[in-house]
Design a protein around this motif. Sequence first.
Motif, PDB file in Angstrom:
ATOM      1  N   GLY A 280      15.052 115.839 127.455  1.00  0.00           N
ATOM      2  CA  GLY A 280      16.639 115.685 126.747  1.00  0.00           C
ATOM      3  C   GLY A 280      17.200 115.730 127.925  1.00  0.00           C
ATOM      4  N   ARG A 281      17.212 116.376 128.943  1.00  0.00           N
ATOM      5  CA  ARG A 281      17.953 116.219 130.079  1.00  0.00           C
ATOM      6  C   ARG A 281      18.104 115.003 130.908  1.00  0.00           C
ATOM      7  N   GLY A 282      17.172 114.139 130.675  1.00  0.00           N
ATOM      8  CA  GLY A 282      16.870 112.802 131.116  1.00  0.00           C
ATOM      9  C   GLY A 282      16.044 112.960 132.586  1.00  0.00           C
ATOM     10  N   SER A 283      15.332 113.984 132.561  1.00  0.00           N
ATOM     11  CA  SER A 283      14.585 114.122 133.729  1.00  0.00           C
ATOM     12  C   SER A 283      12.909 114.499 133.192  1.00  0.00           C
ATOM     13  N   LYS A 284      12.051 114.018 134.469  1.00  0.00           N
ATOM     14  CA  LYS A 284      10.847 114.043 134.011  1.00  0.00           C
ATOM     15  C   LYS A 284      10.089 114.457 135.467  1.00  0.00           C
ATOM     16  N   GLY A 285       8.863 114.993 135.510  1.00  0.00           N
ATOM     17  CA  GLY A 285       8.060 115.221 136.486  1.00  0.00           C
ATOM     18  C   GLY A 285       7.227 114.062 137.043  1.00  0.00           C
ATOM     19  N   ASP A 286       6.254 113.870 138.130  1.00  0.00           N
ATOM     20  CA  ASP A 286       5.586 113.020 138.307  1.00  0.00           C
ATOM     21  C   ASP A 286       4.227 112.782 137.697  1.00  0.00           C
ATOM     22  N   PHE A 287       3.590 114.194 137.719  1.00  0.00           N
ATOM     23  CA  PHE A 287       2.162 114.070 137.270  1.00  0.00           C
ATOM     24  C   PHE A 287       2.033 115.356 136.344  1.00  0.00           C
ATOM     25  N   ILE A 288       1.225 115.360 135.349  1.00  0.00           N
ATOM     26  CA  ILE A 288       0.742 116.472 134.452  1.00  0.00           C
ATOM     27  C   ILE A 288      -0.637 116.729 134.597  1.00  0.00           C
ATOM     28  N   PHE A 289      -1.143 117.890 134.744  1.00  0.00           N
ATOM     29  CA  PHE A 289      -2.530 118.335 134.638  1.00  0.00           C
ATOM     30  C   PHE A 289      -2.716 119.187 133.607  1.00  0.00           C
ATOM     31  N   ARG A 290      -3.555 118.916 132.533  1.00  0.00           N
ATOM     32  CA  ARG A 290      -4.273 119.849 131.608  1.00  0.00           C
ATOM     33  C   ARG A 290      -5.483 119.862 131.394  1.00  0.00           C
TER      34      ARG A 290
ATOM     35  N   ALA B  18     -10.779 117.151 132.262  1.00  0.00           N
ATOM     36  CA  ALA B  18      -9.306 117.364 132.611  1.00  0.00           C
ATOM     37  C   ALA B  18      -8.336 116.024 132.084  1.00  0.00           C
ATOM     38  N   TYR B  19      -7.204 116.284 131.802  1.00  0.00           N
ATOM     39  CA  TYR B  19      -5.996 115.342 131.683  1.00  0.00           C
ATOM     40  C   TYR B  19      -5.403 115.429 133.067  1.00  0.00           C
ATOM     41  N   PHE B  20      -5.036 113.927 133.620  1.00  0.00           N
ATOM     42  CA  PHE B  20      -4.278 113.938 134.722  1.00  0.00           C
ATOM     43  C   PHE B  20      -3.796 112.487 134.850  1.00  0.00           C
ATOM     44  N   ALA B  21      -2.127 112.442 134.398  1.00  0.00           N
ATOM     45  CA  ALA B  21      -1.618 111.311 134.303  1.00  0.00           C
ATOM     46  C   ALA B  21      -0.586 111.474 134.577  1.00  0.00           C
ATOM     47  N   LYS B  22       0.561 110.398 134.919  1.00  0.00           N
ATOM     48  CA  LYS B  22       2.056 110.450 135.327  1.00  0.00           C
ATOM     49  C   LYS B  22       2.826 110.948 134.059  1.00  0.00           C
ATOM     50  N   ASP B  23       3.774 111.564 134.327  1.00  0.00           N
ATOM     51  CA  ASP B  23       4.838 112.226 133.140  1.00  0.00           C
ATOM     52  C   ASP B  23       5.634 111.199 132.881  1.00  0.00           C
ATOM     53  N   ASN B  24       5.401 110.389 131.751  1.00  0.00           N
ATOM     54  CA  ASN B  24       6.254 109.126 131.338  1.00  0.00           C
ATOM     55  C   ASN B  24       7.461 109.543 130.310  1.00  0.00           C
ATOM     56  N   GLU B  25       7.278 110.940 129.938  1.00  0.00           N
ATOM     57  CA  GLU B  25       8.115 111.206 128.700  1.00  0.00           C
ATOM     58  C   GLU B  25       9.509 111.844 129.270  1.00  0.00           C
ATOM     59  N   VAL B  26      10.562 111.309 129.283  1.00  0.00           N
ATOM     60  CA  VAL B  26      11.872 111.653 129.944  1.00  0.00           C
ATOM     61  C   VAL B  26      12.446 112.854 128.750  1.00  0.00           C
TER      62      VAL B  26
ATOM     63  N   ARG C 192       9.166 122.011 134.185  1.00  0.00           N
ATOM     64  CA  ARG C 192       7.721 122.708 133.713  1.00  0.00           C
ATOM     65  C   ARG C 192       7.750 123.186 132.297  1.00  0.00           C
ATOM     66  N   ARG C 193       9.085 123.861 132.060  1.00  0.00           N
ATOM     67  CA  ARG C 193       9.412 124.581 130.948  1.00  0.00           C
ATOM     68  C   ARG C 193       9.298 123.875 129.820  1.00  0.00           C
ATOM     69  N   GLU C 194      10.134 122.512 129.843  1.00  0.00           N
ATOM     70  CA  GLU C 194      10.171 121.509 128.799  1.00  0.00           C
ATOM     71  C   GLU C 194       9.080 120.956 128.511  1.00  0.00           C
ATOM     72  N   LYS C 195       8.165 120.644 129.432  1.00  0.00           N
ATOM     73  CA  LYS C 195       6.716 120.197 128.912  1.00  0.00           C
ATOM     74  C   LYS C 195       5.654 121.245 128.946  1.00  0.00           C
ATOM     75  N   ASN C 196       6.047 122.254 128.580  1.00  0.00           N
ATOM     76  CA  ASN C 196       5.177 123.471 128.273  1.00  0.00           C
ATOM     77  C   ASN C 196       3.788 123.736 129.400  1.00  0.00           C
ATOM     78  N   CYS C 197       4.165 123.461 130.815  1.00  0.00           N
ATOM     79  CA  CYS C 197       3.281 123.677 131.533  1.00  0.00           C
ATOM     80  C   CYS C 197       3.228 124.935 132.256  1.00  0.00           C
ATOM     81  N   GLU C 198       2.186 125.623 132.647  1.00  0.00           N
ATOM     82  CA  GLU C 198       1.914 127.002 133.201  1.00  0.00           C
ATOM     83  C   GLU C 198       2.544 127.025 134.422  1.00  0.00           C
ATOM     84  N   TYR C 199       1.968 126.094 135.108  1.00  0.00           N
ATOM     85  CA  TYR C 199       2.408 126.002 136.629  1.00  0.00           C
ATOM     86  C   TYR C 199       3.323 125.082 137.117  1.00  0.00           C
ATOM     87  N   ALA C 200       3.944 125.226 138.072  1.00  0.00           N
ATOM     88  CA  ALA C 200       4.532 123.905 138.607  1.00  0.00           C
ATOM     89  C   ALA C 200       4.371 123.748 140.199  1.00  0.00           C
TER      90      ALA C 200
END
Length: 417
Positions: free
Chosen positions: A208-218, A198-206, A258-266
Motif C-alpha cells: 500500500g505504500r508503493g514499496s516491495k522487496g526483492d525476494f521472499i523465501f518461505r 521451499a518457495y523462493f521468488a521475486k516480490d512482485n506485489e507492491v 517485512r512486516r507488510e508481507k508477514n515475513c519473520e526475518y529481513a
Amino acid sequence: MNNIKCPHCGTVFTINETEYSQLLAQVRSSEFDKELHDRLARETQLLEEKSKNNLQQELGKKDAEIADLKAEIENLSSVNALEMAKALSEKEKEVTNLQNRLDKLSLEKDNELQTALSKVEKERDEAKNQLTLQEKESELELSSVRSDYESQLKAANEQVEFYKDFKAQQSTKAIGESLEIYAETEFNKVRSYAFPNAYFAKDNEVSGRGSKGDFIFREADENGVEFLSIMFEMKNEADTTKTKHKNADFFKELDKDRREKNCEYAVLVTMLEAENDYYNTGIVDVSHEYEKMYVVRPQFFIQLIGLLRNAALNSLQYKQELALVREQNIDITHFEDDLETFKNAFAKNYTSASNNFKKAIDEIDKSIRRMEEVKRFLTTSENQLRLANNKLDDVSVKKLTRKNPTMKAKFEALKEE
C-alpha cells in the motif's frame, strides 16, 4: 567416840562419828576398788581366753574354707586348662582356615589384578592407537579444511575481482539487477537438495505504500505449517557512483516490507560500504536496531538461509503445536459462531412463533367471545322456544274454536264422522 588401833604400830586413835564414817568409807572404797580391779582382771583374762578360743575356732574354719577354696581352684584350674586347651585348639583350626582362605583370596586377587592389568594395558594400547588415528584424522581434516578454506578464499577473491570488473562494465541499473540474478542463481544451484519444498521468488506485489522487496523465501512442513519466512533486499552500486549509499539507509523500508508481507526475518544482501570491516566480517545481526534483521555479503547468502532454517526447524515442533492450538481455537470460534447463529435464528423463530402464538391466543379469545355471544343468542332462542312450547301446550281445539264458529262446526263434523 570410837577407838581405832593401828595394825602396824599398835597405837590407839580416838575419832568421832564423822571421822569414823569417813575412814570407814575410805576403807570400803579401797577394798571395793581392789576387788573391782581384781574382778576386772579375771574377766579380762577370761575374755582373752575366750577370744583366743573363738579366734582359734574362726581360724580353723577359715583354714578349712581356704583348703576348700584351694581344692576348688585346683579343680577349676584343671577344668579351665582343658577348656582353654580345647578352645586354643579350635582357635588354631580357625586361624588355619582363615589363613587358607586368605591365601586363596590373595591368589584370586592376584589373578584379578593381573587380568585387570592386562585389560588396562590393552585399553591403553587401544587408546594410544585411537589417539594416533585421531591425530592422523585431525591432520587430514585440518589439511582438508585448510585446502577448502584456501579454495574458498581463492574463489572469493576471484569473485570479488569478477564483480569489480563486472561493475566497472555495467550501468547502475544493470549492477543492481546483476546481484539479484546472482542470488537467484545461487539459490537454484542448491534448491533441489537443500530446499526442495521451499518457495523462493521475486516480490512482485507492491504494498500500500508503493514499496516491495526483492525476494521472499518461505518454507512449510508437510502439514502446511510455515516455519520460516525471509524478506530479502539486494543492494549494489558502481564504485564510480558519486553519491554513496549506506546499508543503514535501507533498514527502515526493509523492516516495513517485512512486516507488510508477514515475513519473520529481513535480510539485506549488500555490496555497499565495501571497505567497512563491520560488514565484511560475515553475517551481521542488526536486530538491536530492527527486529530479526541481518546484513550479509552475497557470498554468505545461502549460508544465512541454512542457519535460519536450522534454527527454525528446532522450533518447528512448537510452531506445529501452536498451529494446532490456533486450529482448535478456530474450530472453537466456528463452533461459537455457529452456536451464535443458531441462537440468533432460534431467537428469531422464537420471536416469530411467540408473536404468532399471541395472535393465535388473541384470535382464540375473539372466538371465545364470539362463541359466548352465539351462546347468549342460542340461550335466548332456547328461552323463546321454551315459551313457544309452553304456548303450544296450552293450545287446544276448544280454545282455538272458542271465538271461531266456523272452525268449531268443522271439528264437530269431523268428530261425528
